[in-house]
Write an enzyme that holds these catalytic residues in place. Structure first.
Site, PDB file in Angstrom:
ATOM      1  N   GLN A 180      36.641  37.686 -40.190  1.00  0.00           N
ATOM      2  CA  GLN A 180      36.812  39.116 -40.416  1.00  0.00           C
ATOM      3  C   GLN A 180      35.799  39.668 -41.403  1.00  0.00           C
ATOM      4  O   GLN A 180      35.125  38.934 -42.104  1.00  0.00           O
ATOM      5  CB  GLN A 180      38.232  39.373 -40.952  1.00  0.00           C
ATOM      6  CG  GLN A 180      38.581  38.555 -42.183  1.00  0.00           C
ATOM      7  CD  GLN A 180      40.061  38.191 -42.273  1.00  0.00           C
ATOM      8  OE1 GLN A 180      40.893  38.770 -41.588  1.00  0.00           O
ATOM      9  NE2 GLN A 180      40.382  37.214 -43.121  1.00  0.00           N
TER      10      GLN A 180
ATOM     11  N   GLU B 269      45.923  29.533 -45.757  1.00  0.00           N
ATOM     12  CA  GLU B 269      45.136  30.755 -45.529  1.00  0.00           C
ATOM     13  C   GLU B 269      43.988  30.384 -44.585  1.00  0.00           C
ATOM     14  O   GLU B 269      43.285  29.404 -44.811  1.00  0.00           O
ATOM     15  CB  GLU B 269      44.625  31.269 -46.881  1.00  0.00           C
ATOM     16  CG  GLU B 269      43.468  32.245 -46.840  1.00  0.00           C
ATOM     17  CD  GLU B 269      43.780  33.570 -46.144  1.00  0.00           C
ATOM     18  OE1 GLU B 269      44.710  34.255 -46.547  1.00  0.00           O
ATOM     19  OE2 GLU B 269      43.055  33.883 -45.158  1.00  0.00           O
TER      20      GLU B 269
ATOM     21  N   ASP C 200      44.578  27.537 -39.880  1.00  0.00           N
ATOM     22  CA  ASP C 200      45.375  28.514 -39.152  1.00  0.00           C
ATOM     23  C   ASP C 200      46.855  28.176 -39.377  1.00  0.00           C
ATOM     24  O   ASP C 200      47.285  27.046 -39.090  1.00  0.00           O
ATOM     25  CB  ASP C 200      45.009  28.420 -37.656  1.00  0.00           C
ATOM     26  CG  ASP C 200      45.719  29.478 -36.838  1.00  0.00           C
ATOM     27  OD1 ASP C 200      46.734  30.038 -37.316  1.00  0.00           O
ATOM     28  OD2 ASP C 200      45.264  29.734 -35.709  1.00  0.00           O
TER      29      ASP C 200
ATOM     30  N   ASP D  58      52.948  36.004 -45.128  1.00  0.00           N
ATOM     31  CA  ASP D  58      52.236  37.129 -45.771  1.00  0.00           C
ATOM     32  C   ASP D  58      50.938  37.334 -44.997  1.00  0.00           C
ATOM     33  O   ASP D  58      49.855  37.031 -45.475  1.00  0.00           O
ATOM     34  CB  ASP D  58      51.977  36.740 -47.234  1.00  0.00           C
ATOM     35  CG  ASP D  58      51.327  37.865 -48.015  1.00  0.00           C
ATOM     36  OD1 ASP D  58      51.146  38.963 -47.466  1.00  0.00           O
ATOM     37  OD2 ASP D  58      50.983  37.630 -49.186  1.00  0.00           O
TER      38      ASP D  58
ATOM     39  N   THR E 174      48.214  39.245 -42.051  1.00  0.00           N
ATOM     40  CA  THR E 174      47.637  40.521 -41.640  1.00  0.00           C
ATOM     41  C   THR E 174      48.456  41.033 -40.450  1.00  0.00           C
ATOM     42  O   THR E 174      49.466  40.445 -40.062  1.00  0.00           O
ATOM     43  CB  THR E 174      46.158  40.336 -41.231  1.00  0.00           C
ATOM     44  OG1 THR E 174      46.048  39.143 -40.458  1.00  0.00           O
ATOM     45  CG2 THR E 174      45.251  40.198 -42.444  1.00  0.00           C
ATOM     46  N   ASP E 175      47.988  42.100 -39.831  1.00  0.00           N
ATOM     47  CA  ASP E 175      48.742  42.722 -38.739  1.00  0.00           C
ATOM     48  C   ASP E 175      48.654  41.874 -37.446  1.00  0.00           C
ATOM     49  O   ASP E 175      47.843  40.958 -37.369  1.00  0.00           O
ATOM     50  CB  ASP E 175      48.207  44.142 -38.509  1.00  0.00           C
ATOM     51  CG  ASP E 175      48.424  44.998 -39.750  1.00  0.00           C
ATOM     52  OD1 ASP E 175      49.495  44.875 -40.353  1.00  0.00           O
ATOM     53  OD2 ASP E 175      47.511  45.766 -40.117  1.00  0.00           O
TER      54      ASP E 175
ATOM     55  N   PRO F 142      42.941  37.571 -36.474  1.00  0.00           N
ATOM     56  CA  PRO F 142      43.396  36.211 -36.817  1.00  0.00           C
ATOM     57  C   PRO F 142      44.901  36.108 -37.017  1.00  0.00           C
ATOM     58  O   PRO F 142      45.489  35.035 -36.890  1.00  0.00           O
ATOM     59  CB  PRO F 142      42.648  35.895 -38.117  1.00  0.00           C
ATOM     60  CG  PRO F 142      42.102  37.175 -38.628  1.00  0.00           C
ATOM     61  CD  PRO F 142      41.968  38.094 -37.456  1.00  0.00           C
TER      62      PRO F 142
HETATM   63  N1  SAM Z   1      49.985  42.158 -47.637  1.00  0.00           N
HETATM   64  C1  SAM Z   1      48.965  42.270 -46.702  1.00  0.00           C
HETATM   65  C2  SAM Z   1      49.185  43.272 -45.613  1.00  0.00           C
HETATM   66  O1  SAM Z   1      50.222  43.282 -44.986  1.00  0.00           O
HETATM   67  O2  SAM Z   1      48.290  44.069 -45.405  1.00  0.00           O
HETATM   68  C3  SAM Z   1      48.527  40.960 -46.220  1.00  0.00           C
HETATM   69  C4  SAM Z   1      47.659  40.370 -47.260  1.00  0.00           C
HETATM   70  S1  SAM Z   1      46.947  38.849 -47.052  1.00  0.00           S
HETATM   71  C5  SAM Z   1      45.356  39.233 -47.656  1.00  0.00           C
HETATM   72  C6  SAM Z   1      46.849  38.437 -45.356  1.00  0.00           C
HETATM   73  C7  SAM Z   1      46.039  37.170 -45.150  1.00  0.00           C
HETATM   74  O3  SAM Z   1      46.470  36.529 -43.970  1.00  0.00           O
HETATM   75  C8  SAM Z   1      44.541  37.403 -45.001  1.00  0.00           C
HETATM   76  O4  SAM Z   1      43.866  36.878 -46.098  1.00  0.00           O
HETATM   77  C9  SAM Z   1      44.181  36.672 -43.700  1.00  0.00           C
HETATM   78  O5  SAM Z   1      42.955  35.981 -43.761  1.00  0.00           O
HETATM   79  C10 SAM Z   1      45.370  35.739 -43.542  1.00  0.00           C
HETATM   80  N2  SAM Z   1      45.594  35.292 -42.167  1.00  0.00           N
HETATM   81  C11 SAM Z   1      45.465  36.019 -41.026  1.00  0.00           C
HETATM   82  N3  SAM Z   1      45.721  35.249 -39.955  1.00  0.00           N
HETATM   83  C12 SAM Z   1      46.047  34.013 -40.427  1.00  0.00           C
HETATM   84  C13 SAM Z   1      46.408  32.796 -39.786  1.00  0.00           C
HETATM   85  N4  SAM Z   1      46.501  32.707 -38.461  1.00  0.00           N
HETATM   86  N5  SAM Z   1      46.687  31.729 -40.575  1.00  0.00           N
HETATM   87  C14 SAM Z   1      46.612  31.826 -41.935  1.00  0.00           C
HETATM   88  N6  SAM Z   1      46.250  32.958 -42.578  1.00  0.00           N
HETATM   89  C15 SAM Z   1      45.976  34.042 -41.838  1.00  0.00           C
END
Ligand code: SAM
Length: 283
Positions: free
Chosen positions: A31, A106, A137, A155, A157-158, A162
């Protein structure tokens, strides 16, 4: 000249913050990562142009995603955080002496590096000896876990890019398997206000309801997320979020929090009628 960060919350609604300066811009394998500084919200992190956190309101999200399940589980020792590379959830978890192990999975190492450098108030506790960080992942990580964790915090992303896999039935089923027999999973459950978000929220909710015997939803006011009205999922094998709240025990910890308290804990599960209806439609 004025510089603004703008995120489209719907095709016809935009949310903007005036930016003082851009502190970081980079691309990882997964990303685009940006950090901005602003007068009103302080520093803020965006991924692929979507708001992740601001210094001003991150306490709401992180306190609500951590203290709600922690005030319910009677003896949480082993916790898994999936996503959460900004470190805010880990920061709140490290406040609990009774937790022995915190595993953070993460997908994107660069998020952690950038947050350590530019958002030290959230990424402050990765050095705690109980914390282990796995750059993987989350979907793959939980596949091989069995009856290991007391609490899983999703916690993410949407549900696109990823983070997509972290909203699937397979993922929730594996989280169920990864939890001990009285384990709890909480997840960021998106918002119910705008139509497209509501559909995504319902889809996730249905999958969680299908995977866990107890599944409830709670809310918080998060000004920088779409509509400002945000939901969290509380899914559990044994404990109910209100009936099993250990308010006396939690208050005796003497934590200073800015959003969470045990009265609000109970109130957060009282949802507006339109949200109840959306949830009922898929339960
Ligand atoms: N609180 C935030 C929101 O809802 O906007 C989320 C914050 S946190 C930074 C989300 C993290 O999830 C990101 O750093 C992203 O890289 C990670 N992420 C996304 N897909 C993932 C996956 N499949 N496995 C592990 N981490 C993941």
């Amino acid at each position: 000249m004025e510089l603004w960060f703008t995120e489209k919350h719907t095709p016809t609604v935009k949310f903007s913050i005036q930016v003082d300066r851009q502190l970081y811009c980079g691309h990882s394998e997964f990303q685009r990562i940006d950090v901005f500084d602003s007068k009103e919200f302080g520093r803020f992190l965006t991924l692929d142009g979507y708001m992740m956190l601001t210094e001003k309101d991150e306490f709401i999200y992180h306190e609500m995603i951590v203290h709600v399940p922690m005030a319910v589980h009677p003896a949480p020792k082993k916790v898994l955080v999936i996503g959460g590379g900004d470190g805010g959830a880990v920061r709140e978890l490290t406040r609990y002496q009774e937790i022995e192990q915190i595993d953070l999975v993460e997908i994107d190492e660069l998020v952690v590096e950038v947050c350590k450098k530019y958002l030290p108030h959230t990424a402050c506790c990765f050095g705690d000896e109980r914390v282990s960080v796995y750059y993987q992942d989350g979907l793959k990580f939980v596949r091989r876990c069995e009856q290991e964790y007391d609490l899983i915090i999703v916690d993410s992303t949407d549900p696109f890019g990823p983070g997509e896999g972290l909203f699937t039935k397979e993922f929730y089923g594996n989280c169920f398997k990864a939890l001990k027999e009285d384990g709890i999973m909480v997840n960021q459950h998106e918002s119910a206000f705008y139509q497209d978000d509501a559909v995504a929220m319902q889809r996730a909710h249905k999958r969680i309801v299908d995977s866990f015997p107890i599944s409830r939803v709670y809310q918080a006011h998060i000004p920088t997320y779409p509509s400002g009205h945000w939901l969290f999922g509380f899914a559990s094998k044994k404990y109910y979020p209100i009936e099993d709240l250990k308010a006396v025990k939690w208050n005796a910890l003497g934590f200073k929090t800015r959003y969470y308290n045990t009265k609000l804990h109970v109130g957060a599960f009282a949802l507006p009628n339109y949200v109840e209806e959306l949830l009922k439609d898929v339960e």
